[in-house]
Write a protein that holds these residues in place. Structure first.
Motif, short mmCIF file in Angstrom:
data_model
loop_
_atom_site.label_atom_id
_atom_site.label_comp_id
_atom_site.label_asym_id
_atom_site.label_seq_id
_atom_site.Cartn_x
_atom_site.Cartn_y
_atom_site.Cartn_z
N VAL A 1 0.83 -1.21 0.00
CA VAL A 1 0.00 0.00 0.00
C VAL A 1 0.86 1.25 0.00
O VAL A 1 0.36 2.35 0.24
CB VAL A 1 -0.96 0.02 1.21
CG1 VAL A 1 -1.88 -1.18 1.18
CG2 VAL A 1 -0.21 0.10 2.53
N ASP A 2 2.16 1.11 -0.27
CA ASP A 2 3.06 2.26 -0.30
C ASP A 2 2.52 3.30 -1.27
O ASP A 2 2.39 3.05 -2.46
CB ASP A 2 4.45 1.79 -0.74
CG ASP A 2 5.50 2.90 -0.69
OD1 ASP A 2 5.12 4.08 -0.53
OD2 ASP A 2 6.69 2.58 -0.81
N PRO A 3 2.17 4.51 -0.78
CA PRO A 3 1.54 5.50 -1.65
C PRO A 3 2.48 6.15 -2.65
O PRO A 3 2.02 6.77 -3.61
CB PRO A 3 0.99 6.54 -0.66
CG PRO A 3 1.82 6.40 0.55
CD PRO A 3 2.24 4.96 0.63
N GLY A 4 3.78 6.06 -2.43
CA GLY A 4 4.70 6.50 -3.47
C GLY A 4 5.34 7.85 -3.25
O GLY A 4 6.38 8.13 -3.84
N THR A 5 4.78 8.73 -2.43
CA THR A 5 5.39 10.02 -2.15
C THR A 5 5.78 10.08 -0.68
O THR A 5 5.16 9.43 0.17
CB THR A 5 4.45 11.19 -2.46
OG1 THR A 5 3.37 11.21 -1.52
CG2 THR A 5 3.88 11.07 -3.87
N SER A 6 6.79 10.87 -0.38
CA SER A 6 7.28 10.94 1.00
C SER A 6 6.20 11.43 1.95
O SER A 6 6.01 10.88 3.04
CB SER A 6 8.50 11.85 1.07
OG SER A 6 9.62 11.25 0.44
N ALA A 7 5.46 12.47 1.56
CA ALA A 7 4.43 13.03 2.45
C ALA A 7 3.37 11.98 2.77
O ALA A 7 2.92 11.86 3.92
CB ALA A 7 3.78 14.26 1.81
N GLU A 8 2.96 11.20 1.78
CA GLU A 8 1.96 10.17 2.01
C GLU A 8 2.53 9.01 2.82
O GLU A 8 1.81 8.40 3.62
CB GLU A 8 1.42 9.67 0.67
CG GLU A 8 0.56 10.71 -0.05
CD GLU A 8 0.14 10.23 -1.43
OE1 GLU A 8 -1.06 10.27 -1.73
OE2 GLU A 8 1.02 9.80 -2.20
#
Length: 442
Positions: free
Chosen positions: A67-74
């Motif tokens: 489920v890694d959203p891909g951006t650092s903030a997320e």
């Protein structure tokens, strides 16, 4: 050129290419691409890992890379949804801004008790979600065709799944199988806010990871925080000293073995009841909450209406049970405890814990992890080695570790089959995600 010399040449070429490639990568280079296979004395292995890379590495290590959203903030929000929902007011006070990690699922009418009940919903952000179901009777729940749990909300009117459900942002399918006589009155999924894997000052993109930052995140993931040293005397609230109670909540007194504190306690009479307690903290800090209790499991504890915890209790005699360890601000806090019929609550205890970077590092050192000075930067190889160590894996899936609670990893294959609960089985069929899913977000 001999075979040995050819092999050495290829090794030199591969090493040169690896070092030149890594030098071209920006500071957000992830641990999963680190130089762990190179010798420790190599130049590349001494490069520092940043918050961005450590967050990605933690997500992979605790088993939620899917489920890694891909951006650092997320990613930062995935690891600590509580802080992602807070804003800072003037004066530095942090208050709730909104609740983006909550979904209330609208279910269609259930006309055929032999058929599964399906619905779709949209997760507003990637996260580890806690499934809560209101209703009665034994039910089997799946999310995206993965078994979550058998639940029976009958005892309390609500049941919380014991496993956290990792969800990507976007549409999902949820399915319930009901035994005859069971019914559903409400379904919610909320990001598990007691989970907060974060440095003391929060995640900062582009900031080098220190040993203190690393120790805090590791200790939380491994369930070690409650072992931090205590500050002063704990605050204790007598169970019978509640400020409010729902119907069927009562005070009881008498002689028990072992005895209750003051020979009195809170209990229920005939049906579940919720008790409210209020406590004032003189200053903010890390607090470990526990209770001396007995009776049928589970109990549902709520702190400030924001942190909800499912607690298992001893059946017969009073015993101390850890509830949660989390950071609380100064001022008044409300603790609500939902007890099943026949449960008893003797004492609530809140203990302040020392929580400097040095305290966390000592905690990890006692757990046989290699540690460094609090402000020392962590190299990528050192970060990778900490997550690959047998002690980390063993504790992650131990009784207090986070890995034990994540659906699809520690829980894989551990749930009973549908037929064991007497629930009729029907084929799932392919999931269907409409353009406008019926799930509504509050």
């Amino acid at each position: 050129m001999g075979a040995l010399e050819t092999t050495r040449s290829w090794h030199r070429v591969a090493l040169a290419l690896a070092v030149s490639w890594i030098a071209a990568v920006g500071p957000a280079f992830a641990v999963s691409d680190s130089l762990v296979l190179l010798p420790a004395r190599s130049l590349g292995s001494q490069r520092v890992i940043y918050h961005d890379g450590w967050a990605q590495a933690l997500i992979e290590a605790i088993g939620i890379g899917e489920v890694d959203p891909g951006t650092s903030a997320e990613r930062f929000a995935l690891l600590c949804p509580d802080r992602a929902e807070l804003i800072t007011q003037a004066g530095g006070r942090r208050v709730p801004s909104r609740s983006p990690f909550h979904v209330s699922v609208e279910l269609p009418p259930h006309r055929d008790p032999r058929a599964p009940l399906r619905a779709t919903f949209t997760a507003p952000a990637a996260g580890l979600y806690l499934l809560a179901v209101e209703g009665v009777g034994i039910q089997r729940w799946t999310v995206d065709r993965r078994p979550v749990a058998h639940l029976d909300p009958s005892a309390l009117g609500v049941a919380y799944a014991p496993m956290l459900v990792p969800l990507r942002r976007g549409p999902h399918e949820i399915t319930a199988y009901l035994r005859s006589g069971s019914r559903i009155e409400g379904v919610e999924l909320t990001a598990y806010r007691p989970l907060c894997l974060a440095p003391a000052e929060g995640w900062r993109s582009g900031r080098p990871l220190t040993a203190g930052d690393q120790a805090r995140t590791l200790a939380h993931a491994l369930g070690l925080e409650s072992q931090l040293p205590q500050i002063g005397e704990p605050i204790e609230l007598e169970g019978e000293a509640f400020v409010a109670a729902s119907d069927w909540g009562a005070r009881a007194a008498g002689s028990l073995i072992p005895p209750a504190s003051g020979d009195a306690w809170a209990t229920t009479t005939g049906s579940p009841a919720e008790f409210t307690y209020r406590v004032r903290l003189a200053e903010p800090g890390l607090v470990s909450v526990s209770g001396r209790m007995s009776g049928p499991s589970p109990q549902i504890w709520s702190i400030d209406g924001r942190y909800r915890i499912r607690v298992s209790t001893p059946e017969s005699r009073f015993a101390w049970v850890p509830v949660v360890t989390l950071s609380l601000g100064a001022g008044q806090h409300a603790i609500r405890v939902l007890l099943a019929r026949g449960s008893r609550l003797d004492v609530l205890r809140l203990a302040r814990l020392r929580s400097s970077d040095a305290d966390y590092l000592t905690l990890l050192e006692d757990a046989e992890f290699a540690v460094a000075a609090p402000r020392r930067y962590v190299t990528r190889v050192a970060a990778e080695m900490s997550l690959a160590s047998p002690d980390f894996v063993r504790r992650l899936y131990g009784p207090a570790g986070l890995g034990r609670r994540i659906l699809g990893f520690a829980g894989r294959g551990g749930d009973a089959p549908l037929s064991a609960a007497g629930i009729p089985i029907a084929p799932l069929g392919p999931p269907v995600f409409p353009v406008d899913p019926p799930g509504t977000i509050r």
